[in-house]
Design a protein around this motif. Structure first.
Motif, short mmCIF file in Angstrom:
data_model
loop_
_atom_site.label_atom_id
_atom_site.label_comp_id
_atom_site.label_asym_id
_atom_site.label_seq_id
_atom_site.Cartn_x
_atom_site.Cartn_y
_atom_site.Cartn_z
N VAL A 69 44.98 39.88 45.21
CA VAL A 69 44.90 40.72 46.41
C VAL A 69 44.45 39.86 47.59
CG1 VAL A 69 43.82 42.73 47.48
CG2 VAL A 69 44.37 42.76 45.03
N VAL A 70 45.21 39.92 48.68
CA VAL A 70 44.87 39.13 49.87
C VAL A 70 44.38 40.01 51.03
CG1 VAL A 70 46.44 37.25 49.27
CG2 VAL A 70 47.27 39.15 50.71
N LYS A 79 35.68 32.33 51.18
CA LYS A 79 35.66 31.72 49.85
C LYS A 79 36.92 32.02 49.03
CE LYS A 79 32.66 31.26 45.78
NZ LYS A 79 31.36 31.70 45.17
N HIS A 80 37.42 33.25 49.15
CA HIS A 80 38.50 33.67 48.25
C HIS A 80 39.81 34.02 48.95
CE1 HIS A 80 35.55 33.79 45.04
NE2 HIS A 80 34.81 34.66 45.71
N GLY A 81 39.83 34.03 50.28
CA GLY A 81 41.07 34.34 50.98
C GLY A 81 41.49 35.79 50.90
N ILE A 82 40.51 36.70 50.84
CA ILE A 82 40.80 38.13 50.81
C ILE A 82 40.12 38.80 52.00
CG2 ILE A 82 38.84 38.53 49.22
CD1 ILE A 82 40.43 40.92 48.10
N THR A 83 40.86 39.61 52.73
CA THR A 83 40.33 40.31 53.90
C THR A 83 40.04 41.76 53.53
OG1 THR A 83 41.56 38.92 55.44
CG2 THR A 83 40.82 41.06 56.26
N PHE A 129 36.66 51.97 36.15
CA PHE A 129 36.61 53.30 35.52
C PHE A 129 37.91 53.60 34.78
CE2 PHE A 129 33.19 53.74 38.55
CZ PHE A 129 32.30 54.63 37.97
N PHE A 130 39.02 53.12 35.34
CA PHE A 130 40.32 53.47 34.79
C PHE A 130 40.97 52.32 34.01
CE2 PHE A 130 40.14 56.19 38.79
CZ PHE A 130 39.56 57.25 38.11
N HIS A 131 40.15 51.33 33.67
CA HIS A 131 40.59 50.22 32.82
C HIS A 131 41.84 49.53 33.38
CE1 HIS A 131 37.85 52.31 30.16
NE2 HIS A 131 38.64 53.36 30.16
N THR A 132 41.80 49.29 34.69
CA THR A 132 42.98 48.69 35.30
C THR A 132 42.59 47.61 36.29
OG1 THR A 132 45.12 49.24 36.29
CG2 THR A 132 43.18 50.29 37.27
N THR A 133 43.59 46.89 36.75
CA THR A 133 43.50 45.88 37.81
C THR A 133 44.83 45.93 38.54
OG1 THR A 133 44.46 44.12 36.45
CG2 THR A 133 42.05 44.36 36.38
N MET A 134 44.91 45.27 39.67
CA MET A 134 46.20 45.21 40.36
C MET A 134 47.23 44.45 39.53
SD MET A 134 46.61 46.94 43.18
CE MET A 134 47.73 46.14 44.33
N ARG A 135 46.81 43.45 38.80
CA ARG A 135 47.74 42.74 37.90
C ARG A 135 48.31 43.71 36.86
NH1 ARG A 135 48.01 37.21 37.49
NH2 ARG A 135 48.63 37.46 35.33
N ARG A 136 47.42 44.52 36.27
CA ARG A 136 47.89 45.45 35.24
C ARG A 136 48.82 46.51 35.84
NH1 ARG A 136 46.90 50.41 32.90
NH2 ARG A 136 47.38 50.48 30.64
N GLU A 137 48.52 47.00 37.04
CA GLU A 137 49.41 47.98 37.67
C GLU A 137 50.81 47.40 37.81
OE1 GLU A 137 48.61 51.23 38.61
OE2 GLU A 137 46.66 50.88 37.68
N TYR A 138 50.89 46.16 38.26
CA TYR A 138 52.18 45.50 38.43
C TYR A 138 52.89 45.34 37.09
CZ TYR A 138 52.02 44.26 43.42
OH TYR A 138 52.04 44.30 44.79
N LYS A 176 49.14 40.43 46.71
CA LYS A 176 49.18 41.88 46.80
C LYS A 176 48.32 42.42 47.93
CE LYS A 176 49.25 41.66 41.73
NZ LYS A 176 48.95 40.20 41.67
N ILE A 177 48.64 43.65 48.33
CA ILE A 177 47.84 44.40 49.29
C ILE A 177 47.43 45.71 48.61
CG2 ILE A 177 47.91 45.72 51.45
CD1 ILE A 177 49.81 43.60 52.55
N GLU A 178 46.16 46.07 48.75
CA GLU A 178 45.66 47.30 48.14
C GLU A 178 45.02 48.17 49.23
OE1 GLU A 178 43.36 48.92 44.24
OE2 GLU A 178 42.92 46.85 44.83
N LEU A 179 45.48 49.42 49.30
CA LEU A 179 45.01 50.32 50.36
C LEU A 179 44.14 51.47 49.86
CD1 LEU A 179 48.29 50.68 52.49
CD2 LEU A 179 46.41 49.05 52.78
#
Length: 328
Positions: A86-87, A123-127, A277-286, A8-11
């Protein structure tokens, strides 16, 4: 593989707002600060509405008093983002929270954040790239100092300028000087609008600030002419469905207009805003978008392509991220 497992990409994520509650509690313990009113009994962040959320947010960030804490924060939330697939991510970083807007202090904070981001990438491959952010309710004068910090540190890491905060304070046009200053430095532009301010705030953002992206922007759906304008200008919306639901903009995911905006040809992306704060993650959004609208891999691939196109980073970074996505 489920859609939640996709890369995923998060902006749209606020640097301080991504702090895990356990991280904030630990820092408060180390500094002997009482933040008991900031947390719920089950360990989450406690707030009742958007304005209260802003005050809780600022109370929680009060534990972040130096560059070292911001380095730790950066490492903590990037690890969580990477665990959610997220990458590439762009975070809103405010000089007001990093040295009080002082240009010299800002550089020290920024150096610490960059070092932590570089280590996390290895370490994690996220930019990570940074979007310097003015706080709207702090006023136009403060925004000029933030914009100057952005302009003086624009480059490979600082790639954009934006504005968050209370949409009920001031107008978009009141911040035109700050935006012009950032634009002249070569930075890409975004601003929060169309969340609580209604479609008129999005009109103001695109007409008065000439931004390329809009943070949220979802209430644009209430104005068909605005929707057509967003399509014509190819403005990208940084949509945060879970945030919108928790803050009461919409009652649930099924009522969210992200699908209607897509159907109308608006460029939309998916982000978490302030995930703990909003009880979420990118996995949960998907997962929630799949459940609400039946989105599959092709839908999320389109969303991700839009996000990569709209990312503020340079072409070389986009090429690296594109290769990571190919390995999904």
């Amino acid at each position: 593989m489920t859609v939640a497992d996709l890369k995923k990409i998060e902006l749209h994520i606020h640097h301080e707002g991504a702090a895990p509650p356990a991280f904030t509690k630990q820092l408060a313990h180390e500094k002997k600060m009482d933040l008991s009113k900031v947390f719920t009994d089950d360990g989450g962040y406690a707030f009742e509405n958007f304005v209260h959320f802003l005050s809780v947010y600022e109370a929680a960030t009060s534990v972040l008093t130096g560059p070292e804490e911001f380095a730790r924060l950066t490492s903590a939330w990037l690890e969580e983002s990477a665990a959610n697939g997220v990458v590439y991510t762009e975070s809103f970083i405010s000089p007001d929270f990093c040295g009080g807007g002082d240009a010299g202090a800002w550089r020290e904070y920024l150096h610490a954040i960059e070092e932590a981001a570089s280590a996390s990438e290895a370490k994690h491959g996220i930019t990570l790239r940074g979007v310097v952010t003015a706080v709207r309710h702090f006023g136009p004068e403060k925004s000029r100092a933030s914009s100057l910090c952005a302009a003086e540190t624009a480059g490979d890491f600082i790639v954009g300028f934006g504005m968050g905060g209370d949409e009920g304070q001031f107008t978009q046009g009141d911040f035109a000087y700050a935006y012009d200053q950032a634009r002249e430095a070569g930075l890409k532009l975004t601003t929060h609008a169309g969340e609580f301010g209604g479609p008129e705030s999005v009109w103001d953002a695109i007409n008065d600030l000439n931004v390329e992206r809009i943070g949220h922007g979802v209430r644009s759906i209430e104005d068909p002419d605005l929707v057509k304008e967003l399509v014509a200008r190819q403005v990208t919306l940084e949509v945060c469905p879970g945030s919108n639901v928790v803050l009461g903009v919409y009652p649930d995911f099924a009522s969210h207009p992200i699908q209607k905006l897509r159907d109308a040809g608006v460029r939309v992306t998916v982000s978490t805003d302030d995930p703990p704060f909003f009880h979420t993650t990118m996995r949960r959004e998907y997962e929630m978008l799949e459940k609400a609208f039946g989105w599959g891999e092709a839908d999320f691939a389109e969303i991700t392509k839009t996000a990569l196109d709209a990312a503020f980073c340079d072409a070389d970074t986009k090429a690296i991220v594109a290769k990571r996505l190919e390995k999904t």
